[in-house]
Scaffold this active site. Structure first.
Site, PDB file in Angstrom:
ATOM      1  N   PHE A 136     -44.297 110.960 -14.745  1.00 60.26           N
ATOM      2  CA  PHE A 136     -45.134 112.167 -14.720  1.00 60.26           C
ATOM      3  C   PHE A 136     -46.428 111.824 -14.009  1.00 60.26           C
ATOM      4  O   PHE A 136     -47.145 110.900 -14.399  1.00 60.26           O
ATOM      5  CB  PHE A 136     -45.434 112.679 -16.130  1.00 60.26           C
ATOM      6  CG  PHE A 136     -46.234 113.964 -16.125  1.00 60.26           C
ATOM      7  CD1 PHE A 136     -45.606 115.188 -16.028  1.00 60.26           C
ATOM      8  CD2 PHE A 136     -47.622 113.927 -16.189  1.00 60.26           C
ATOM      9  CE1 PHE A 136     -46.337 116.373 -15.996  1.00 60.26           C
ATOM     10  CE2 PHE A 136     -48.370 115.104 -16.163  1.00 60.26           C
ATOM     11  CZ  PHE A 136     -47.720 116.328 -16.064  1.00 60.26           C
ATOM     12  N   ASP A 221     -50.434 104.496 -11.038  1.00 57.03           N
ATOM     13  CA  ASP A 221     -50.975 105.643 -11.763  1.00 57.03           C
ATOM     14  C   ASP A 221     -51.373 105.154 -13.152  1.00 57.03           C
ATOM     15  O   ASP A 221     -50.531 105.009 -14.039  1.00 57.03           O
ATOM     16  CB  ASP A 221     -49.916 106.743 -11.840  1.00 57.03           C
ATOM     17  CG  ASP A 221     -50.376 107.960 -12.632  1.00 57.03           C
ATOM     18  OD1 ASP A 221     -51.359 107.849 -13.385  1.00 57.03           O
ATOM     19  OD2 ASP A 221     -49.727 109.013 -12.524  1.00 57.03           O
ATOM     20  N   LYS A 250     -58.219 110.874 -17.476  1.00 55.13           N
ATOM     21  CA  LYS A 250     -58.150 110.898 -18.937  1.00 55.13           C
ATOM     22  C   LYS A 250     -59.362 110.256 -19.608  1.00 55.13           C
ATOM     23  O   LYS A 250     -60.406 110.863 -19.738  1.00 55.13           O
ATOM     24  CB  LYS A 250     -56.826 110.297 -19.411  1.00 55.13           C
ATOM     25  CG  LYS A 250     -55.642 111.258 -19.194  1.00 55.13           C
ATOM     26  CD  LYS A 250     -54.421 110.826 -19.953  1.00 55.13           C
ATOM     27  CE  LYS A 250     -53.253 111.790 -19.751  1.00 55.13           C
ATOM     28  NZ  LYS A 250     -53.443 113.084 -20.417  1.00 55.13           N
TER      29      LYS A 250
END
Length: 394
Positions: A136, A221, A250
């Site tokens: 994702f 990532d 995040k």
């Protein structure tokens, strides 16, 4: 809660399945709804609130910066942005930083960087990007095309061309996929939304070697794994495998929207003025918050404590697996990014915890994900474990 829920039902897009609670305050690992009920948070805004809710040092940094300067755009320099870039570079493999607003934007920037780098260095045709099944990377078109979960593609195709997906930790499939047309390989060191699946060291080392042979960039990532989440400042430091490009978001600004793409100088230099941009990216308030977060998180003693807490949580979860082998399988992940592998539906376990006012997530039917604030206490870990045991007994 009914009033706020009714407002949301009337005016918000219906693209989320929200829990029936409206939060109005947070402190540490605790959240409080509008009726004053207390919740224990093992979600942390989906691995965002690295220092918990309303940490004093972050709140202070936000207030001070907001009183001085909110926004001027990237036509000008600002102190918080420049200092934050310095901290990120001095504590990573990278030489340069591009700031944006989210993880998806950081991934988009990395994908554009990879294609532009290949075009300028090797000419046209070197456009393939290899990603992982079950990965994702975000919801925008490039990030969605890299995401290896077809359920997210439904209704949005055709996607960006020249993306190829291989199974995680499948060395042979990776070797077959990376060729002279490959401009980049993009990997999450731990597939977070894929159910907290760690990549094996050999797989990352092979990806590094294949990229070197093909003249491709290795993009990591670290949107979910970065900023201390795994017990190192960045997850790649567990493996000893350095990328050319890394994506962060995040936990970076502790709750404010901030993304970053880090890269080595020879790669980042292909982004000449006008080739890529972000109006709000790296705004002074978010960067000031991130400086406060990193001041604490990059401390070796703080990271050592994250590792200890992660081991305490893992040990407790493994104990439950031994007690309830018919309901639980095992534990995956690193540090305070863990998943309890279940034989029973994980969403039902998540719901049962919610009814006891403990917040978790279940990205997959067999994975209960735990991403508490890095400041979670051992007592709070024990409270989660006790609640899980009660539920499993029932």
């Amino acid at each position: 809660m009914a009033y706020l829920k009714d407002l949301g039902e009337l005016y918000l897009a219906q693209n989320y399945r929200r829990f029936p609670v409206a939060f109005v305050e947070g402190k540490g690992a605790r959240l409080f709804d509008e009726e004053g009920r207390e919740y224990l948070d093992f979600c942390a805004g989906i691995a965002v609130c690295a220092l918990g809710h309303s940490p004093p040092e972050v709140v202070s940094a936000i207030k001070e910066q907001a009183a001085r300067l909110l926004h001027v755009s990237n036509l000008y320099w600002t102190e918080p942005q420049a200092r934050l870039a310095q901290v990120l570079v001095e504590n990573s493999f990278a030489d340069r930083v591009f700031f944006c607003n989210s993880g998806a934007e950081a991934v988009e920037a990395a994908l554009k960087l990879a294609r532009r780098y290949a075009w300028l260095r090797h000419g046209p045709g070197k456009t393939k990007i290899v990603a992982l099944e079950n990965s994702f990377h975000g919801r925008t078109y490039g990030a969605l095309s890299a995401t290896g979960q077809p359920a997210y593609w439904e209704g949005f195709e055709p996607l960006v061309p020249d993306f190829v997906h291989v199974p995680p930790n499948d060395l042979e499939a990776l070797r077959e996929a990376v060729d002279e047309r490959t401009c980049a390989v993009i990997l999450e060191p731990i597939l977070g939304e894929g159910g907290v699946i760690p990549l094996e060291r050999e797989f990352l080392e092979t990806a590094r070697r294949l990229c070197d042979q093909a003249g491709a960039l290795l993009i990591l990532d670290e949107i979910q794994t970065g900023v201390g989440r795994t017990g190192q400042l960045f997850a790649y430091q567990h493996y000893g495998v350095e990328p050319e490009v890394m994506c962060l978001a995040k936990g970076l600004a502790g709750g404010l929207p901030l993304g970053a793409m880090l890269a080595k100088a020879e790669v980042m230099e292909v982004l000449s003025p006008g080739s890529h941009a972000s109006t709000f990216g790296g705004n002074p308030v978010c960067c000031a918050a991130a400086l406060a977060v990193l001041e604490r998180v990059r401390d070796p003693d703080f990271l050592a404590e994250v590792r200890l807490k992660g081991e305490a949580l893992r040990k407790g979860l493994l104990g439950l697996c031994e007690k309830f082998p018919e309901k639980l399988k095992g534990v995956r992940g690193l540090g305070l990014l863990l998943a309890l592998e279940t034989r029973i539906p994980a969403p039902e376990l998540m719901q049962a915890l919610f009814e006891r006012r403990i917040l978790t997530t279940a990205p997959k039917p067999e994975a209960l994900r735990l991403t508490p604030p890095l400041t979670i206490s051992y007592r709070e870990i024990d409270a989660l474990l006790s609640a899980l045991e009660e539920i499993l007994k029932a």
